[in-house]
Design an enzyme around this catalytic site. Structure first.
Site, PDB file in Angstrom:
ATOM      1  N   TRP A 105     -10.644  23.574 -36.930  1.00 38.14           N
ATOM      2  CA  TRP A 105     -10.017  24.220 -35.765  1.00 38.14           C
ATOM      3  C   TRP A 105      -9.579  25.638 -36.072  1.00 38.14           C
ATOM      4  O   TRP A 105      -9.779  26.542 -35.259  1.00 38.14           O
ATOM      5  CB  TRP A 105      -8.869  23.371 -35.214  1.00 38.14           C
ATOM      6  CG  TRP A 105      -9.394  22.172 -34.495  1.00 38.14           C
ATOM      7  CD1 TRP A 105      -9.245  20.865 -34.841  1.00 38.14           C
ATOM      8  CD2 TRP A 105     -10.211  22.162 -33.304  1.00 38.14           C
ATOM      9  NE1 TRP A 105      -9.899  20.048 -33.953  1.00 38.14           N
ATOM     10  CE2 TRP A 105     -10.500  20.812 -33.004  1.00 38.14           C
ATOM     11  CE3 TRP A 105     -10.725  23.156 -32.476  1.00 38.14           C
ATOM     12  CZ2 TRP A 105     -11.273  20.440 -31.902  1.00 38.14           C
ATOM     13  CZ3 TRP A 105     -11.505  22.777 -31.375  1.00 38.14           C
ATOM     14  CH2 TRP A 105     -11.768  21.436 -31.103  1.00 38.14           C
ATOM     15  N   ASP A 174      -1.262  27.109 -33.792  1.00 37.09           N
ATOM     16  CA  ASP A 174      -1.960  26.100 -32.997  1.00 37.09           C
ATOM     17  C   ASP A 174      -1.416  24.744 -33.441  1.00 37.09           C
ATOM     18  O   ASP A 174      -1.720  24.259 -34.521  1.00 37.09           O
ATOM     19  CB  ASP A 174      -3.471  26.190 -33.241  1.00 37.09           C
ATOM     20  CG  ASP A 174      -4.239  25.056 -32.541  1.00 37.09           C
ATOM     21  OD1 ASP A 174      -3.613  24.236 -31.856  1.00 37.09           O
ATOM     22  OD2 ASP A 174      -5.488  25.013 -32.707  1.00 37.09           O
ATOM     23  N   LYS A 198      -3.834  15.590 -27.198  1.00 36.94           N
ATOM     24  CA  LYS A 198      -3.779  14.913 -28.487  1.00 36.94           C
ATOM     25  C   LYS A 198      -2.518  14.040 -28.540  1.00 36.94           C
ATOM     26  O   LYS A 198      -2.587  12.854 -28.733  1.00 36.94           O
ATOM     27  CB  LYS A 198      -3.785  15.924 -29.640  1.00 36.94           C
ATOM     28  CG  LYS A 198      -4.942  16.916 -29.599  1.00 36.94           C
ATOM     29  CD  LYS A 198      -6.281  16.258 -29.889  1.00 36.94           C
ATOM     30  CE  LYS A 198      -7.483  17.100 -29.505  1.00 36.94           C
ATOM     31  NZ  LYS A 198      -7.526  18.451 -30.015  1.00 36.94           N
TER      32      LYS A 198
HETATM   33  C1  LIG Z   1      -8.452  19.576 -29.968  1.00 36.02           C
HETATM   34  C2  LIG Z   1      -7.969  20.797 -30.640  1.00 36.02           C
HETATM   35  C3  LIG Z   1      -8.267  22.087 -30.149  1.00 36.02           C
HETATM   36  C4  LIG Z   1      -9.132  22.293 -28.931  1.00 36.02           C
HETATM   37  O1  LIG Z   1      -8.475  21.839 -27.810  1.00 36.02           O
HETATM   38  P1  LIG Z   1      -9.084  21.931 -26.336  1.00 36.02           P
HETATM   39  O2  LIG Z   1      -7.888  21.635 -25.495  1.00 36.02           O
HETATM   40  O3  LIG Z   1     -10.170  20.919 -26.245  1.00 36.02           O
HETATM   41  O4  LIG Z   1      -9.588  23.318 -26.133  1.00 36.02           O
HETATM   42  C5  LIG Z   1      -7.754  23.165 -30.819  1.00 36.02           C
HETATM   43  N1  LIG Z   1      -6.987  23.015 -31.916  1.00 36.02           N
HETATM   44  C6  LIG Z   1      -6.683  21.802 -32.407  1.00 36.02           C
HETATM   45  C7  LIG Z   1      -5.822  21.712 -33.618  1.00 36.02           C
HETATM   46  C8  LIG Z   1      -7.165  20.663 -31.786  1.00 36.02           C
HETATM   47  O5  LIG Z   1      -6.854  19.450 -32.277  1.00 36.02           O
END
Ligand SMILES: *Cc1c(COP(=O)(O)O)cnc(C)c1O
Length: 363
Positions: A105, A174, A198
């Protein structure tokens, strides 16, 4: 409802939601607060929806202890849009931003950011196969910001201490896959973002928490839906927000408060993760965890078995036992157990029992 059969859901995302939250949404679905309509069918400018979004924000502020000089936004486009929006808003023309790369990511965040300007890699653990937190950082004292990914969902690597940027460099995170999984000190961050699906709700909403001084950096004339200033000042109501997803994250925030807040949520998460990692460590090498012990994620546990054939069998037999979503990401292979906040102790115990039985039969 006695024949209700809920899966033990280990999906990486969208992931498991608390049963109580789903039941509450179900109970309110046809008639939200006496409106005779569902929350999906009412105006985002109605007093009923205003209460939904304001309560969601207030509960999140309480859960995370968000200081008053931060704005909370409920946006669309997923965490992936934040990969681009962040540099568009916070990296001035000609400036460079620092990124720590600890897995897929953060690597994707870099790729997106590079399309729009300069990136400096402060550290990468790619040579180690993304199984650890970097031992040292090469930090640019003039960086527009320092970005890191607090939990790598695919590699199962988690930061338990934030990296420390040079004085004056804003820290950006993030936190999609460990959002509201444990207490954090928000005042250390200039900006945090998390796709909800998540650990905090359904897909369709991304929570962005931004310190007020960062909003001053936003350049003029960005398209409005990419402009933190417009979105923050409108209270996420510049246009129609993802109202049902916001309602759902609001229910999840209330549920987390009812658990006793994030300290209690963390305690549960540590117990659950401990059970799964113990099963790996006590397997005598039959199960091999991907992450080094000190970097092991409390949320996502990738692990391998002795052969790909056994891994396929494991996934198939687990499914028969109602243990769902355990196949790992193709880039790491093997299995991955995502044990988000809403995965209960009983489900985790079922998984551990299955792992032990499986090893007995196949080890
Ligand atoms: C799933 C995820 C993303 C991407 O998320 P989307 O909402 O599908 O764009 C980005 N960073 C992390 C750490 C993730 O687990």
């Amino acid at each position: 409802m006695s024949d209700l059969k809920r899966a033990h859901n280990f999906n990486p995302g969208p992931g498991v939601l608390p049963l109580e939250v789903l039941q509450e949404a179900q109970a309110e679905l046809l008639d939200f607060k006496g409106t005779g309509m569902s929350v999906m069918e009412i105006s985002h400018r109605s007093k009923e929806f205003e209460a939904v979004i304001q309560t969601a924000e207030a509960d999140l502020r309480e859960l995370l202890g968000i200081p008053s000089n931060y704005k909370v936004m409920f946006l669309q486009g997923g965490a992936t849009l934040q990969f681009a929006m962040l540099p568009m808003n916070l990296r001035p023309a000609g400036a460079s931003a620092d990124y720590i790369v600890t897995g897929s990511w953060s690597k994707t965040a870099v790729k997106e950011s590079k399309k729009l300007g300069a990136v400096h890699i402060a550290a990468t653990t790619e040579a180690e196969g993304f199984n650890c937190i970097p031992a040292s950082l090469d930090l640019d004292p003039k960086a527009a910001y320092l970005h890191f990914t607090s939990n790598e969902t695919i590699h199962g690597v988690e930061f338990f201490n934030e990296p420390t940027p040079p004085a004056g460099v804003p820290l950006v995170c993030d936190t999609s896959s460990n959002f509201i999984s444990r207490p954090i000190d928000v005042s250390k961050y200039a900006l945090l973002y998390a796709g909800a699906q998540k650990n905090a709700g359904p897909s369709g909403v991304t929570v962005v928490i931004i310190r007020d001084d960062m909003i001053e950096r936003v350049p003029a004339n960005l398209p409005v839906m990419l402009d933190y200033k417009t979105l923050a000042e409108s209270g996420s109501l510049h246009n129609t927000p993802p109202s049902f997803a916001i309602y759902m994250v609001g229910l999840v925030f209330k549920w987390a408060k009812k658990q006793g807040g994030l300290a209690a949520v963390e305690k549960n998460n540590r117990v659950k993760a401990g059970l799964v990692y113990n099963a790996i460590d006590e397997s005598g090498g039959f199960y091999r965890g991907h992450a080094k012990p000190e970097a092991r994620s409390l949320m996502n546990v990738p692990f391998r078995l002795p052969s790909e054939e056994l891994e396929d069998t494991f996934a198939k037999e687990a499914k028969k036992e109602n243990l769902i979503g355990l196949k790992g990401h193709r880039s790491v292979g093997g299995m991955r157990a995502s044990i988000y906040n809403a995965m209960d102790l009983a489900g985790t115990q079922e998984l551990v029992k299955f792992m032990k039985d499986f090893q007995k039969k196949n080890g």
